[in-house]
Scaffold this motif. Structure first.
Motif, PDB file in Angstrom:
ATOM      1  N   ASP A  48       0.814  -1.223   0.000  1.00 21.81           N
ATOM      2  CA  ASP A  48       0.000   0.000   0.000  1.00 21.81           C
ATOM      3  C   ASP A  48       0.845   1.268   0.000  1.00 21.81           C
ATOM      4  OD1 ASP A  48       0.926  -0.308   2.563  1.00 21.81           O
ATOM      5  OD2 ASP A  48      -1.043  -0.504   3.491  1.00 21.81           O
ATOM      6  N   HIS A  49       2.134   1.146  -0.387  1.00 22.00           N
ATOM      7  CA  HIS A  49       3.012   2.318  -0.382  1.00 22.00           C
ATOM      8  C   HIS A  49       2.569   3.387  -1.363  1.00 22.00           C
ATOM      9  CE1 HIS A  49       4.514  -0.413  -3.456  1.00 22.00           C
ATOM     10  NE2 HIS A  49       5.085   0.614  -4.054  1.00 22.00           N
ATOM     11  N   MET A  50       1.867   2.983  -2.428  1.00 21.23           N
ATOM     12  CA  MET A  50       1.447   3.952  -3.429  1.00 21.23           C
ATOM     13  C   MET A  50       0.368   4.901  -2.909  1.00 21.23           C
ATOM     14  SD  MET A  50       3.418   3.423  -5.954  1.00 21.23           S
ATOM     15  CE  MET A  50       2.632   4.360  -7.252  1.00 21.23           C
ATOM     16  N   SER A  51      -0.227   4.567  -1.772  1.00 26.79           N
ATOM     17  CA  SER A  51      -1.226   5.476  -1.179  1.00 26.79           C
ATOM     18  C   SER A  51      -0.559   6.596  -0.389  1.00 26.79           C
ATOM     19  CB  SER A  51      -2.185   4.691  -0.270  1.00 26.79           C
ATOM     20  OG  SER A  51      -1.495   4.121   0.826  1.00 26.79           O
ATOM     21  N   PHE A  52       0.766   6.546  -0.278  1.00 23.17           N
ATOM     22  CA  PHE A  52       1.525   7.591   0.410  1.00 23.17           C
ATOM     23  C   PHE A  52       2.154   8.527  -0.623  1.00 23.17           C
ATOM     24  CE2 PHE A  52       1.005   4.481   3.627  1.00 23.17           C
ATOM     25  CZ  PHE A  52       1.116   5.128   4.860  1.00 23.17           C
ATOM     26  N   PRO A  53       2.316   9.802  -0.274  1.00 22.53           N
ATOM     27  CA  PRO A  53       2.935  10.743  -1.211  1.00 22.53           C
ATOM     28  C   PRO A  53       4.425  10.493  -1.372  1.00 22.53           C
ATOM     29  CG  PRO A  53       2.556  11.814   0.901  1.00 22.53           C
ATOM     30  CD  PRO A  53       1.912  10.452   0.991  1.00 22.53           C
ATOM     31  N   SER A  54       5.033  11.224  -2.302  1.00 24.42           N
ATOM     32  CA  SER A  54       6.470  11.090  -2.552  1.00 24.42           C
ATOM     33  C   SER A  54       7.209  12.396  -2.288  1.00 24.42           C
ATOM     34  CB  SER A  54       6.710  10.670  -4.014  1.00 24.42           C
ATOM     35  OG  SER A  54       6.121   9.431  -4.293  1.00 24.42           O
ATOM     36  N   ALA A 101      11.862   3.500  -2.971  1.00 21.32           N
ATOM     37  CA  ALA A 101      11.960   4.193  -4.258  1.00 21.32           C
ATOM     38  C   ALA A 101      10.774   5.123  -4.468  1.00 21.32           C
ATOM     39  CB  ALA A 101      12.056   3.173  -5.387  1.00 21.32           C
ATOM     40  N   HIS A 102       9.595   4.684  -4.083  1.00 22.47           N
ATOM     41  CA  HIS A 102       8.407   5.533  -4.214  1.00 22.47           C
ATOM     42  C   HIS A 102       8.494   6.747  -3.289  1.00 22.47           C
ATOM     43  CE1 HIS A 102       4.287   6.873  -4.513  1.00 22.47           C
ATOM     44  NE2 HIS A 102       4.176   6.766  -3.198  1.00 22.47           N
ATOM     45  N   LEU A 103       8.853   6.513  -2.033  1.00 21.59           N
ATOM     46  CA  LEU A 103       8.874   7.599  -1.056  1.00 21.59           C
ATOM     47  C   LEU A 103       9.968   8.629  -1.351  1.00 21.59           C
ATOM     48  CD1 LEU A 103       8.355   5.511   2.202  1.00 21.59           C
ATOM     49  CD2 LEU A 103       6.632   6.834   0.964  1.00 21.59           C
ATOM     50  N   CYS A 104      11.030   8.202  -2.019  1.00 18.19           N
ATOM     51  CA  CYS A 104      12.185   9.077  -2.263  1.00 18.19           C
ATOM     52  C   CYS A 104      12.189   9.689  -3.664  1.00 18.19           C
ATOM     53  CB  CYS A 104      13.479   8.298  -2.032  1.00 18.19           C
ATOM     54  SG  CYS A 104      13.769   7.817  -0.316  1.00 18.19           S
ATOM     55  N   ARG A 116      23.359   6.722   4.405  1.00 23.35           N
ATOM     56  CA  ARG A 116      22.522   7.770   3.813  1.00 23.35           C
ATOM     57  C   ARG A 116      22.316   7.396   2.349  1.00 23.35           C
ATOM     58  NH1 ARG A 116      25.012  12.804   5.298  1.00 23.35           N
ATOM     59  NH2 ARG A 116      26.535  12.377   3.665  1.00 23.35           N
ATOM     60  N   ALA A 117      21.071   7.437   1.889  1.00 20.60           N
ATOM     61  CA  ALA A 117      20.767   6.985   0.534  1.00 20.60           C
ATOM     62  C   ALA A 117      19.829   7.977  -0.154  1.00 20.60           C
ATOM     63  CB  ALA A 117      20.124   5.601   0.573  1.00 20.60           C
ATOM     64  N   SER A 118      20.029   8.134  -1.443  1.00 17.75           N
ATOM     65  CA  SER A 118      19.142   8.954  -2.275  1.00 17.75           C
ATOM     66  C   SER A 118      18.895   8.230  -3.585  1.00 17.75           C
ATOM     67  CB  SER A 118      19.737  10.342  -2.522  1.00 17.75           C
ATOM     68  OG  SER A 118      21.004  10.234  -3.143  1.00 17.75           O
ATOM     69  N   LEU A 119      17.703   8.370  -4.102  1.00 13.32           N
ATOM     70  CA  LEU A 119      17.325   7.668  -5.324  1.00 13.32           C
ATOM     71  C   LEU A 119      18.188   8.135  -6.496  1.00 13.32           C
ATOM     72  CD1 LEU A 119      15.155   5.571  -6.185  1.00 13.32           C
ATOM     73  CD2 LEU A 119      13.784   7.512  -6.975  1.00 13.32           C
ATOM     74  N   ARG A 120      18.692   7.206  -7.275  1.00 11.10           N
ATOM     75  CA  ARG A 120      19.501   7.558  -8.439  1.00 11.10           C
ATOM     76  C   ARG A 120      18.664   8.299  -9.472  1.00 11.10           C
ATOM     77  NH1 ARG A 120      21.824   1.999  -9.432  1.00 11.10           N
ATOM     78  NH2 ARG A 120      20.811   2.369 -11.429  1.00 11.10           N
ATOM     79  N   LYS A 121      19.298   9.189 -10.189  1.00  6.96           N
ATOM     80  CA  LYS A 121      18.575  10.026 -11.160  1.00  6.96           C
ATOM     81  C   LYS A 121      17.978   9.227 -12.302  1.00  6.96           C
ATOM     82  CE  LYS A 121      21.116  14.288 -10.218  1.00  6.96           C
ATOM     83  NZ  LYS A 121      21.991  15.350 -10.782  1.00  6.96           N
ATOM     84  N   ASP A 122      18.524   8.026 -12.566  1.00  9.62           N
ATOM     85  CA  ASP A 122      17.998   7.216 -13.664  1.00  9.62           C
ATOM     86  C   ASP A 122      16.819   6.360 -13.250  1.00  9.62           C
ATOM     87  OD1 ASP A 122      19.392   5.510 -12.024  1.00  9.62           O
ATOM     88  OD2 ASP A 122      20.549   4.536 -13.595  1.00  9.62           O
ATOM     89  N   GLN A 123      16.362   6.531 -12.012  1.00  5.92           N
ATOM     90  CA  GLN A 123      15.228   5.726 -11.533  1.00  5.92           C
ATOM     91  C   GLN A 123      13.898   6.474 -11.739  1.00  5.92           C
ATOM     92  OE1 GLN A 123      15.460   2.429 -10.269  1.00  5.92           O
ATOM     93  NE2 GLN A 123      17.428   2.774 -11.294  1.00  5.92           N
TER      94      GLN A 123
END
Length: 222
Positions: A134-140, A165-168, A215-222
């Motif tokens: 149900d992660h898609m029901s949360f904003p990003s 990935a969705h949240l970030c 510490r992690a951040s979503l890659r720009k190609d994602q």
């Protein structure tokens, strides 16, 4: 009766039949006193306890002067909520999440730690979140995603990765603090799974307790 030690996230079967009891502990973190109730011998399992990785993450925020005031933060697998509640006490707008069974404990700890006047921002929200479902029901649109000792079940790693990935999506920074348990393939999550979609940096290591903070951040190609 034999129960698992404090470092084991999987209590042996005998513990399932132990009497339920609660323990209130006061933690002093970043100048804040937090009263956290842990309910042992209950169906909450690993969610009942405050794990050392959570305290390490709180102390890391202090050591590195991580800005929390005004940040929108979501905590995954909150358990007792100690990390997210501390962030809220320091002015972050916080959403605490975990499986539905855990939410009453979370809500009780939020209530027990309400400041004498009011929360610096808003009352922390407590919501159910099943990774990969149900992660898609949360904003990003988060600033911070907080995770403390939630990397111990390999079958959940792809679900957690999808949720992160969705949240970030909108440049959120994720902080993940973990006991590096070889038997639960925790190192593999950080060496293979998470880097497949995230830029990952080891920012703290406590060799004596085998605890890492990333510490992690979503890659720009994602």
């Amino acid at each position: 009766m034999t129960c698992a030690d404090d470092d084991d996230p999987f209590p042996v079967d005998d513990c399932l039949f132990a009497d339920t009891f609660s323990q209130d502990t006061v933690f002093t973190l970043l100048g804040q006193e937090l009263k956290i109730r842990q309910v042992f011998g209950s169906s909450l399992g690993v969610a009942a306890a405050v794990w050392e990785s959570a305290l390490h993450l709180c102390r890391y925020f202090e050591q590195q002067s991580v800005e929390l005031r005004g940040k929108r933060a979501i905590e995954l697998g909150s358990g007792t909520g100690v990390v997210g509640i501390l962030a809220a006490r320091l002015g972050a707008v916080v959403t605490l999440t975990d499986l539905p069974l855990t939410l009453p404990q979370l809500q009780d700890n939020v209530s027990a730690n309400a400041p004498s006047s009011s929360w610096p921002s808003t009352l922390p929200a407590v919501l159910p979140l099943s990774w990969g479902e149900d992660h898609m029901s949360f904003p990003s649109d988060w600033d911070l995603v907080l995770c403390a000792d939630i990397i111990y079940l390999p079958e959940t790693y792809p679900l957690l990765l999808e949720t992160l990935a969705h949240l970030c999506k909108n440049r959120a920074v994720a902080y993940l603090s973990s006991k590096m348990r070889e038997e639960h393939e925790t190192p593999g999550f950080y060496e293979d799974c998470l880097p497949s979609r995230f830029n990952v940096e080891l920012v703290h290591r406590d060799g004596s307790q085998n605890i890492n903070i990333y510490r992690a951040s979503l890659r720009k190609d994602q």
